[in-house]
Design a protein around this motif. Structure first.
Motif, mmCIF file in Angstrom:
data_model
loop_
_atom_site.group_PDB
_atom_site.id
_atom_site.type_symbol
_atom_site.label_atom_id
_atom_site.label_comp_id
_atom_site.label_asym_id
_atom_site.label_seq_id
_atom_site.Cartn_x
_atom_site.Cartn_y
_atom_site.Cartn_z
ATOM 1 N N GLY A 17 -3.345 -10.272 -5.590
ATOM 2 C CA GLY A 17 -2.481 -10.899 -6.295
ATOM 3 C C GLY A 17 -1.573 -11.178 -6.460
ATOM 4 O O GLY A 17 -0.625 -11.228 -6.997
ATOM 5 N N SER A 248 4.922 -7.091 -3.698
ATOM 6 C CA SER A 248 5.182 -7.273 -4.891
ATOM 7 C C SER A 248 5.464 -6.104 -5.573
ATOM 8 O O SER A 248 5.216 -4.697 -5.407
ATOM 9 C CB SER A 248 4.115 -8.085 -6.266
ATOM 10 O OG SER A 248 4.872 -7.960 -7.348
ATOM 11 N N THR A 252 5.760 -5.348 -12.095
ATOM 12 C CA THR A 252 5.519 -6.723 -12.077
ATOM 13 C C THR A 252 3.823 -6.747 -11.601
ATOM 14 O O THR A 252 3.356 -7.554 -12.561
ATOM 15 C CB THR A 252 6.711 -7.463 -11.450
ATOM 16 O OG1 THR A 252 8.031 -6.838 -11.681
ATOM 17 C CG2 THR A 252 6.198 -8.499 -11.188
ATOM 18 N N LEU A 253 3.736 -5.919 -10.761
ATOM 19 C CA LEU A 253 2.216 -6.789 -9.768
ATOM 20 C C LEU A 253 1.500 -6.430 -11.233
ATOM 21 O O LEU A 253 0.444 -6.525 -10.807
ATOM 22 C CB LEU A 253 2.165 -5.795 -8.660
ATOM 23 C CG LEU A 253 0.748 -6.332 -8.049
ATOM 24 C CD1 LEU A 253 0.337 -7.725 -7.956
ATOM 25 C CD2 LEU A 253 0.826 -4.983 -7.311
ATOM 26 N N SER A 255 1.033 -5.765 -14.775
ATOM 27 C CA SER A 255 1.306 -6.794 -15.600
ATOM 28 C C SER A 255 0.195 -8.272 -15.277
ATOM 29 O O SER A 255 -0.052 -8.574 -15.958
ATOM 30 C CB SER A 255 2.176 -7.226 -16.299
ATOM 31 O OG SER A 255 2.906 -7.632 -15.134
ATOM 32 N N ARG A 256 1.209 -8.485 -14.274
ATOM 33 C CA ARG A 256 0.621 -9.659 -13.182
ATOM 34 C C ARG A 256 -1.103 -9.797 -12.996
ATOM 35 O O ARG A 256 -1.791 -10.693 -13.249
ATOM 36 C CB ARG A 256 0.755 -10.001 -11.982
ATOM 37 C CG ARG A 256 0.932 -11.465 -11.112
ATOM 38 C CD ARG A 256 1.246 -12.104 -9.481
ATOM 39 N NE ARG A 256 3.280 -11.520 -9.947
ATOM 40 C CZ ARG A 256 3.755 -11.142 -9.813
ATOM 41 N NH1 ARG A 256 2.738 -11.614 -8.229
ATOM 42 N NH2 ARG A 256 5.074 -10.994 -9.515
ATOM 43 N N ARG A 260 -4.431 -11.814 -14.440
ATOM 44 C CA ARG A 260 -5.463 -12.279 -13.543
ATOM 45 C C ARG A 260 -7.567 -12.003 -14.076
ATOM 46 O O ARG A 260 -7.879 -12.614 -13.974
ATOM 47 C CB ARG A 260 -4.814 -11.885 -11.986
ATOM 48 C CG ARG A 260 -6.875 -13.469 -11.276
ATOM 49 C CD ARG A 260 -5.789 -12.658 -9.785
ATOM 50 N NE ARG A 260 -6.495 -11.308 -9.244
ATOM 51 C CZ ARG A 260 -6.651 -11.406 -8.246
ATOM 52 N NH1 ARG A 260 -6.322 -12.381 -7.157
ATOM 53 N NH2 ARG A 260 -6.717 -9.942 -7.617
ATOM 54 N N THR A 379 8.120 -10.761 -5.669
ATOM 55 C CA THR A 379 8.071 -10.293 -7.350
ATOM 56 C C THR A 379 8.510 -10.503 -8.657
ATOM 57 O O THR A 379 7.509 -10.891 -9.187
ATOM 58 C CB THR A 379 8.799 -8.723 -7.068
ATOM 59 O OG1 THR A 379 8.763 -7.757 -5.770
ATOM 60 C CG2 THR A 379 9.405 -8.310 -8.756
ATOM 61 N N LEU A 381 7.922 -14.652 -9.318
ATOM 62 C CA LEU A 381 7.997 -16.204 -9.043
ATOM 63 C C LEU A 381 8.999 -17.607 -9.405
ATOM 64 O O LEU A 381 9.699 -17.411 -9.487
ATOM 65 C CB LEU A 381 6.525 -16.051 -10.077
ATOM 66 C CG LEU A 381 5.505 -14.407 -9.210
ATOM 67 C CD1 LEU A 381 4.107 -15.567 -10.152
ATOM 68 C CD2 LEU A 381 5.054 -14.773 -8.433
#
Length: 505
Positions: A17, A248, A252-253, A255-256, A260, A379, A381
């Motif tokens: 991710g 990242s 932060t990762l 929630s990403r 996804r 981290t 985008l």
């Protein structure tokens, strides 16, 4: 150093991710449009253990054809979901793809989250030489061998039950969760033949235990002997390699990755899980291609390891699935994905980076290193990606290909300085084997056929634990023993659900 080791490749790795495939395509497009005289195109070579399988594009998170933007991709979606595809096979196929790219003056870009595979591609002579594992550039090793006298004696003196087991190994490996007695019996077989390697594995890690025994069958040698021979080889990179670790920050990762999973559900994840379930019912999906599989699926085999399959298969298999079960499956998949990302980072810092740094301690006649490792901070985008990742990676790639001076990796960002600073570890295979020895705690073992096992280095800490002290002074009751077994099963479920392809031996 061999001539092949001087040929350039790029390796892009990192957690799930973070945009590894996106960066590979961006570098490929830059090379194609740069007007360079040499290395003016790229070939992306997949290094994700799940993305080698055909179909199932959502559950394996394959980059779509449109997202590839015309950049060639190899070793993606070419294996049947019924097949087991292991690291040695991939290394051979990857080398072939690299050779093809170099012949066409394309830069091979190795991309994927299975860092274990990438590690064995970059560094030869670190895989067990067997008829199923490739560890040289010439191809498969010869299956012809003569069993050593010592090993032959050990085999002949095995107890009858272990002797029979050695000559009729299970396929696949037994589950320590559903058949712990058979799992421990398999471990005892390995221990009788090669105790030092047996002490490397936990008895519940049946796939690795079985793989070690198969190495004995396939080579006529103890795995510990092969590891000792590997230790005599100098750690040296196979290619001149530029590495990009796309990273990242965890907060932060998280929630990403959760987002996804939600997107995967919208894109048809449940349909793919159902399709995988149907594959299990077909005769050709059996491991020996003879028997039909109708039992509980093996979540450690092939594509069935994909995160999402275990979590939703039981939900879809229920005759009357509920909304509560669906939400629990979604939660479990998100948890498994985050755990997997955490383990990927741990592997990179504890395994791959020490190898990359260690290889540079042995330099060629020019005095220059063979590997160059940079962390790209992904981290943020959007515009931040363009500045901190794409543009920076393109500039470093250009300098790398043109043999120009490269920047100090620690100067790119504060997070790069922090994450690339790892403890220098002994990467010698024998040292690694000794460092991961397992021991049994007799006090905490309530059932001798299911011993309580831990790493030797954790023994002192374990002795101070509340659990150990309570067992030392007060034996568990029958009810407490059953509860411990239940907790162990729950923990095993969680570990299996998020297990990477990094374990493909």
């Amino acid at each position: 150093m061999s001539t092949k080791a001087l040929r350039p490749i790029i390796a892009i790795f990192g957690t799930t991710g973070v945009g590894k495939s996106k960066l590979a395509v961006e570098i490929g497009l830059h090379l194609a449009n740069s007007g360079r005289q040499t290395w003016n195109n790229a070939k992306v070579i997949n290094a994700d253990a799940m993305q080698v399988y055909a179909g199932m594009d959502v559950i394996t998170n394959k980059i779509t054809v449109s997202e590839r933007q015309g950049v060639e991709h190899a070793l993606m979606g070419f294996k049947s979901p019924h097949e087991q595809y292991v690291v040695g096979q991939w290394v051979k196929d990857a080398i072939d793809a690299i050779d093809d790219a170099h012949e066409k003056h394309k830069i091979p870009i190795i991309v994927g989250g299975t860092s274990y595979w990438i590690q064995h591609l970059l560094f030869p002579n670190r895989l067990a030489k067997s008829i199923h594992s490739v560890d040289n550039d010439e191809g498969l090793t010869s299956p012809t061998f003569e069993t050593s006298e010592e090993l032959a004696s050990l085999i002949e003196t095995l107890p009858p039950d272990l002797f029979d087991l050695f000559h009729c190994l299970p396929n696949p490996a037994p589950s320590a969760e559903s058949d712990p007695e058979e799992a421990f019996r398999l471990y005892n077989l390995l221990k009788a033949l090669d105790e030092s390697v047996a002490m490397r594995w936990h008895w519940k890690d049946t796939r690795k235990v079985l793989r070690s025994i198969r190495i004995i069958q396939e080579t006529g040698r103890k795995p510990s002997e092969l590891i000792h021979e590997q230790s005599q080889d100098i750690l040296q990179a196979r290619f001149r390699t530029l590495c990009f670790w796309v990273y990242s920050k965890p907060e932060t990762l998280k929630s990403r990755l959760d987002l996804r999973v939600d997107m995967m559900l919208e894109q048809g994840l449940l349909d793919e899980v159902a399709a995988l379930g149907e594959l299990l019912k077909k005769p050709e999906s059996s491991y020996d291609n003879e028997e039909e599989i109708n039992s509980t699926p093996d979540y450690t085999y092939g594509i069935f390891q994909s995160i999402g399959y275990r979590e939703f298969h039981k939900y879809l298999s229920s005759p009357n699935p509920t909304e509560e079960e669906f939400l629990a499956a979604v939660k479990n998949m998100k948890t498994s994905t985050r755990q997997y990302a955490k383990r990927q980072t741990s592997w990179l810092r504890n395994k791959l980076l020490p190898m990359l740094y260690g290889a540079n301690e042995t330099k060629d006649s020019s005095g220059l290193p063979d590997t160059f490792t940079y962390l790209m901070d992904a981290t943020e985008l959007g515009e931040s990606w363009d500045i901190n990742v794409r543009e920076l990676a393109v500039d470093i790639t250009t300098a790398f290909l043109d043999h120009q001076a490269l920047p100090d990796p620690s100067t790119l960002s504060d997070v790069a300085k922090e994450m690339l600073n790892v403890e220098r570890k002994d990467t010698n295979p024998s040292a690694v084997l000794d460092a991961r020895r397992k021991i049994i705690c007799p006090i905490c073992t309530s059932d001798p056929t299911q011993p309580y096992m831990m790493e030797e280095k954790e023994w002192k800490l374990h002795q101070k634990s509340r659990f150990h002290k309570r067992r030392a002074y007060k034996p568990l009751s029958a009810a407490e023993i059953e509860e411990r077994k239940r907790q162990g099963r729950c923990k095993k479920h969680s570990e299996d659900a998020s297990e990477s392809e990094e374990d493909h031996l």
